[in-house]
Design an enzyme around this catalytic site. Sequence first.
Site, PDB file in Angstrom:
ATOM      1  N   GLN A 196       0.825  -1.210   0.000  1.00  0.00           N
ATOM      2  CA  GLN A 196       0.000   0.000   0.000  1.00  0.00           C
ATOM      3  C   GLN A 196       0.856   1.256   0.000  1.00  0.00           C
ATOM      4  O   GLN A 196       1.925   1.308   0.606  1.00  0.00           O
ATOM      5  CB  GLN A 196      -0.912   0.001   1.227  1.00  0.00           C
ATOM      6  N   SER A 200       4.785  -6.266   2.595  1.00  0.00           N
ATOM      7  CA  SER A 200       3.472  -6.277   3.251  1.00  0.00           C
ATOM      8  C   SER A 200       2.428  -6.903   2.320  1.00  0.00           C
ATOM      9  O   SER A 200       2.521  -8.082   1.991  1.00  0.00           O
ATOM     10  CB  SER A 200       3.094  -4.855   3.685  1.00  0.00           C
ATOM     11  N   LEU A 201       1.460  -6.132   1.860  1.00  0.00           N
ATOM     12  CA  LEU A 201       0.458  -6.660   0.927  1.00  0.00           C
ATOM     13  C   LEU A 201       1.118  -7.356  -0.258  1.00  0.00           C
ATOM     14  O   LEU A 201       0.619  -8.364  -0.773  1.00  0.00           O
ATOM     15  CB  LEU A 201      -0.429  -5.523   0.418  1.00  0.00           C
ATOM     16  N   ARG A 242      -8.879  -8.906   4.220  1.00  0.00           N
ATOM     17  CA  ARG A 242      -7.761  -8.437   5.046  1.00  0.00           C
ATOM     18  C   ARG A 242      -7.864  -6.937   5.272  1.00  0.00           C
ATOM     19  O   ARG A 242      -7.719  -6.441   6.392  1.00  0.00           O
ATOM     20  CB  ARG A 242      -6.436  -8.791   4.363  1.00  0.00           C
ATOM     21  N   HIS A 271       0.961  -3.713  10.997  1.00  0.00           N
ATOM     22  CA  HIS A 271       2.112  -4.471  11.489  1.00  0.00           C
ATOM     23  C   HIS A 271       2.460  -4.228  12.958  1.00  0.00           C
ATOM     24  O   HIS A 271       3.583  -4.491  13.364  1.00  0.00           O
ATOM     25  CB  HIS A 271       3.337  -4.239  10.596  1.00  0.00           C
ATOM     26  N   GLN A 293       2.123 -11.844   9.926  1.00  0.00           N
ATOM     27  CA  GLN A 293       2.587 -10.637   9.223  1.00  0.00           C
ATOM     28  C   GLN A 293       1.781  -9.404   9.614  1.00  0.00           C
ATOM     29  O   GLN A 293       2.308  -8.290   9.668  1.00  0.00           O
ATOM     30  CB  GLN A 293       2.506 -10.867   7.713  1.00  0.00           C
TER      31      GLN A 293
END
Length: 311
Positions: A10, A91-92, A116, A200, A249
């Site tokens: 993102q 991340s994503l 998510r 996170h 994660q």
Amino acid sequence: MSIAFVFPGQGSQSLGMLAELATAYPVVGETFAEASDALQLDLWKLSQRGPKERLNETQNTQPALLCAGVAVNRVLDQQIDQRAIVMAGHSLGEYTALVAAGVLELTDAARLVAMRGRFMQEAVAAGAGAMAAIIGLEDDCVREICADGAQGQVVAAVNYNSPGQVVVAGDADAVARVSEMAKAAGAKRAIALDVSVPSHCALMRPAAERLAEAMRSIAFAEPRVPVLHNVNVREAGNGDEIQQLLVEQLYSPVRWVETVQAIAGRGAEFVVEAGPGKVLAGLVRRINKSLKALPVFDPNSLEQAMEAIDA
């Protein structure tokens, strides 16, 4: 010649992303259509026309960026004969890497990241969480400041993006305190990030529990290409372990500096960033100057990447 693929998270989204690439390569539009059908949401129209505020809603941003990364990867598959030796995502972007590596079907991944995003958004009330980039301090110093600045709230170092660039996340008041403390400790800058979710950190544990439940109905295949995970900078042994790492994660740091060094350690010469923009390519260059970082997001950048790889 050894190639690694990396996929952004993102923040890389923008209105009009991949428009030129889609004109030249029909697989881009086909990829977005495939995921759009699964979600009953026109992701291509949203990514091209917005409104921007709706694209930036986490539950929309995540599937849109997933599609963008998968689409660029599919274009690259048409151009490059050699398979990547390793993949990773920020991340994503880890979900994008898992689709590219054959672990997840695109439609399953699109549904999963949309959930998510929704779970993340619902875990913390609007305005209650925050993230900030701390520029110019050692990692240990940032961790110490977070420990001192928490004062009973949640705040932690969550993205180790490059040497001297660490993102912190947590309760909004705690992030504000840590930002001021970091500047007092000599940070060059402490930049509040325009995000709606403190990713996170421990505030995401409720979202992680819901994500774990949602994953149980989704098939995870064996990866065709090794994928390094954000949580432990390692490959997973099986589908169950991949699911557990994706759950962890959500509330664990993204160890991107270590990930890039691990990619170099596997013998990669080129690191291709597949997706809109060139954020990760910039980080790769700062982390390890021996790697040739090649962002691909339009026909021109694709041509430059292919020339570099074929040289």
